[in-house]
Scaffold this motif. Structure first.
Motif, mmCIF file in Angstrom:
data_model
loop_
_atom_site.group_PDB
_atom_site.id
_atom_site.type_symbol
_atom_site.label_atom_id
_atom_site.label_comp_id
_atom_site.label_asym_id
_atom_site.label_seq_id
_atom_site.Cartn_x
_atom_site.Cartn_y
_atom_site.Cartn_z
ATOM 1 N N LYS A 53 24.094 -44.512 21.438
ATOM 2 C CA LYS A 53 25.633 -43.801 21.899
ATOM 3 C C LYS A 53 26.020 -42.839 20.723
ATOM 4 O O LYS A 53 27.240 -42.514 20.790
ATOM 5 C CB LYS A 53 26.395 -44.906 21.951
ATOM 6 N N THR A 54 25.505 -42.761 19.666
ATOM 7 C CA THR A 54 26.038 -42.123 18.464
ATOM 8 C C THR A 54 24.833 -41.091 18.203
ATOM 9 O O THR A 54 24.767 -39.794 18.751
ATOM 10 C CB THR A 54 26.320 -42.881 17.332
ATOM 11 N N VAL A 55 24.067 -41.380 17.187
ATOM 12 C CA VAL A 55 23.156 -40.389 16.566
ATOM 13 C C VAL A 55 22.083 -39.986 17.908
ATOM 14 O O VAL A 55 21.947 -38.758 17.783
ATOM 15 C CB VAL A 55 22.347 -40.997 15.477
ATOM 16 N N LYS A 56 22.083 -40.840 18.535
ATOM 17 C CA LYS A 56 20.845 -40.474 19.820
ATOM 18 C C LYS A 56 21.660 -40.108 21.106
ATOM 19 O O LYS A 56 20.764 -39.786 22.142
ATOM 20 C CB LYS A 56 19.872 -41.498 19.771
ATOM 21 N N HIS A 57 22.692 -39.848 21.090
ATOM 22 C CA HIS A 57 23.578 -39.512 22.299
ATOM 23 C C HIS A 57 23.033 -38.091 22.586
ATOM 24 O O HIS A 57 23.140 -37.311 21.986
ATOM 25 C CB HIS A 57 24.933 -39.447 21.940
ATOM 26 N N PRO A 58 22.917 -38.123 24.131
ATOM 27 C CA PRO A 58 22.541 -36.756 24.307
ATOM 28 C C PRO A 58 23.071 -35.532 24.036
ATOM 29 O O PRO A 58 22.757 -34.405 23.878
ATOM 30 C CB PRO A 58 22.403 -36.756 25.996
ATOM 31 N N LEU A 59 24.672 -35.590 23.786
ATOM 32 C CA LEU A 59 25.627 -34.523 23.234
ATOM 33 C C LEU A 59 25.037 -34.140 21.828
ATOM 34 O O LEU A 59 25.195 -33.048 21.590
ATOM 35 C CB LEU A 59 26.933 -34.948 23.393
ATOM 36 N N CYS A 60 24.975 -35.219 21.216
ATOM 37 C CA CYS A 60 24.478 -35.023 19.826
ATOM 38 C C CYS A 60 23.351 -34.367 19.683
ATOM 39 O O CYS A 60 22.931 -33.556 18.729
ATOM 40 C CB CYS A 60 24.645 -36.274 18.861
ATOM 41 N N VAL A 61 22.302 -34.842 20.382
ATOM 42 C CA VAL A 61 20.696 -34.178 20.336
ATOM 43 C C VAL A 61 20.925 -32.798 20.932
ATOM 44 O O VAL A 61 20.337 -31.890 20.174
ATOM 45 C CB VAL A 61 19.857 -34.816 21.576
ATOM 46 N N LYS A 62 21.634 -32.331 21.832
ATOM 47 C CA LYS A 62 21.666 -30.953 22.304
ATOM 48 C C LYS A 62 22.606 -30.193 21.270
ATOM 49 O O LYS A 62 22.362 -29.113 20.829
ATOM 50 C CB LYS A 62 22.429 -30.974 23.776
ATOM 51 N N HIS A 63 23.775 -30.799 20.865
ATOM 52 C CA HIS A 63 24.863 -30.191 19.937
ATOM 53 C C HIS A 63 25.080 -30.939 18.589
ATOM 54 O O HIS A 63 25.904 -31.648 18.761
ATOM 55 C CB HIS A 63 26.052 -30.075 20.814
#
Length: 367
Positions: A53-63
């Protein structure tokens, strides 16, 4: 796991998710609650879920967020794990090793989840913004009369729409500078008053629905993007004066799936001039220097609502903002008086007093 324990674990997980995506200070995270949950648990499920939910969150991976921020977060997460469990968790160390090899760029990303306003935990509180440090004023810009001022709070509601019309699950992602001051401006990062004003807007969508909104000093664009995504304005005008801020702002608008109208203050070509019959708001970005903008240029926007967040940081800026509001008040005599909503961090009581006092004396617009 009992239903109450499951709900508590989910609450911790959501708190970590929201704060990490928005890159809030690490001290704002519920570390104590996490430690308690880890002591009561024999397995790594909660930590693995937090990682997803943090480092591997889809939003964080993309942005990707700031590399330094991710490194500090993972280091703290590992410390909390090691304080409770002797057995290392490979996934945490692998994630840290990956970020240790990454270079820190000059730009990073923050993402804000636009929650329904009826959720148990308020959006602003979940992002660790302290209400006692924020001022919020509503001003009625009535021509030839003193500007009427009243105080508001995030809990205030004006003609709220039915629950079914409230936001549900969307997000705003911003590209920001990794430095607080960059290119000679502080406008390349998001400040707390923008969060405050965005939450108030989400709770009061009817204030902006089907209306033309002019934002002064838009900065990175959080408040305006939240309003465009949740409050159904007919037209939204972002504005700022710094070229680097405007460039980043345009990028953030496109990043969030909105289309940009031509940048113009010509009344015949301005997006607010003609009726707009699509569901998405007309969005434009205007270069607006408060010290040189003219009354005709301001009149071209024809705003119903004017907003600004965290723009009261020195006496010179205060006086420039007051003059702009007074010009707007004077040049819009052929339409209903616009409303102005100003949110600001109370850094100096004297500066706040200067702003409210000068507005209250605004019966004779300074042209």
């Amino acid at each position: 796991m009992a239903p109450e324990e499951t709900a508590e674990a989910e609450s911790v997980l959501q708190s970590f998710e929201r704060r990490f995506l928005a890159a809030r200070t690490l001290r704002s995270f519920p570390w104590q609650s996490l430690e308690e949950k880890l002591r009561d648990s024999s397995g790594p499920e909660l930590l693995l879920n937090i990682l997803q939910k943090t480092v591997k969150h889809p939003l964080c991976v993309k942005h990707p967020p700031s590399v330094k921020y991710v490194r500090c977060f993972l280091s703290e997460l590992i410390r909390k794990h090691e304080a409770v469990h002797m057995e290392p968790l490979d996934e945490l160390y692998e994630a840290l090793a990956e970020v240790l090899m990454a270079e820190e760029p000059t730009q990073c990303h923050r993402s804000y989840l636009l929650s329904c306003h009826f959720e148990k935990v308020r959006w602003m509180q979940s992002h660790n913004v302290c209400p006692s440090e924020i001022g919020f004023l509503c001003a009625a810009l009535t021509p030839s009369r003193p500007i009427q001022i009243s105080s508001l709070s995030p809990g205030s509601r004006i003609n709220s729409l039915p629950v079914s019309a409230q936001p549900s699950g969307d997000s705003v992602t911003l590209s920001e500078s990794t430095a607080i001051v960059s290119h000679g401006t502080t406008g390349l990062v998001t400040w707390d008053a923008a969060l405050y004003l965005a939450e108030w807007a989400i709770e009061n969508p009817a204030t902006f629905a089907h209306r033309t909104v002019l934002e002064l000093g838009s900065g990175a664009g959080l408040t305006g993007l939240a309003i465009c995504k949740t409050c159904c304005p007919s037209t939204y005008v972002f504005s700022d004066c710094h070229s680097c801020v405007l460039e980043q702002l345009r990028g953030n608008i496109l990043l969030n799936g909105l289309s940009l109208e031509p940048d113009t203050t010509d009344p015949e070509r301005h997006p607010g001039h003609n009726a707009h019959d699509t569901e998405s708001p007309r969005v434009t970005v205007a270069q607006l220097d408060w010290d040189v903008v003219t009354a005709p240029e301001l009149a071209a926007f024809r705003p119903d609502v004017i907003i600004a967040a965290d723009v009261l940081y020195c006496p010179e800026t205060v006086m420039s903002l007051v003059r702009v509001l007074q010009r707007l008040s004077a040049c819009l005599k052929d339409q209903q008086a616009p409303e102005a909503y100003i949110a600001f961090t109370v850094r100096s009581p004297e500066t706040c007093w200067l702003f409210t006092n000068e507005l209250a004396l605004g019966g004779s617009p300074l042209l």
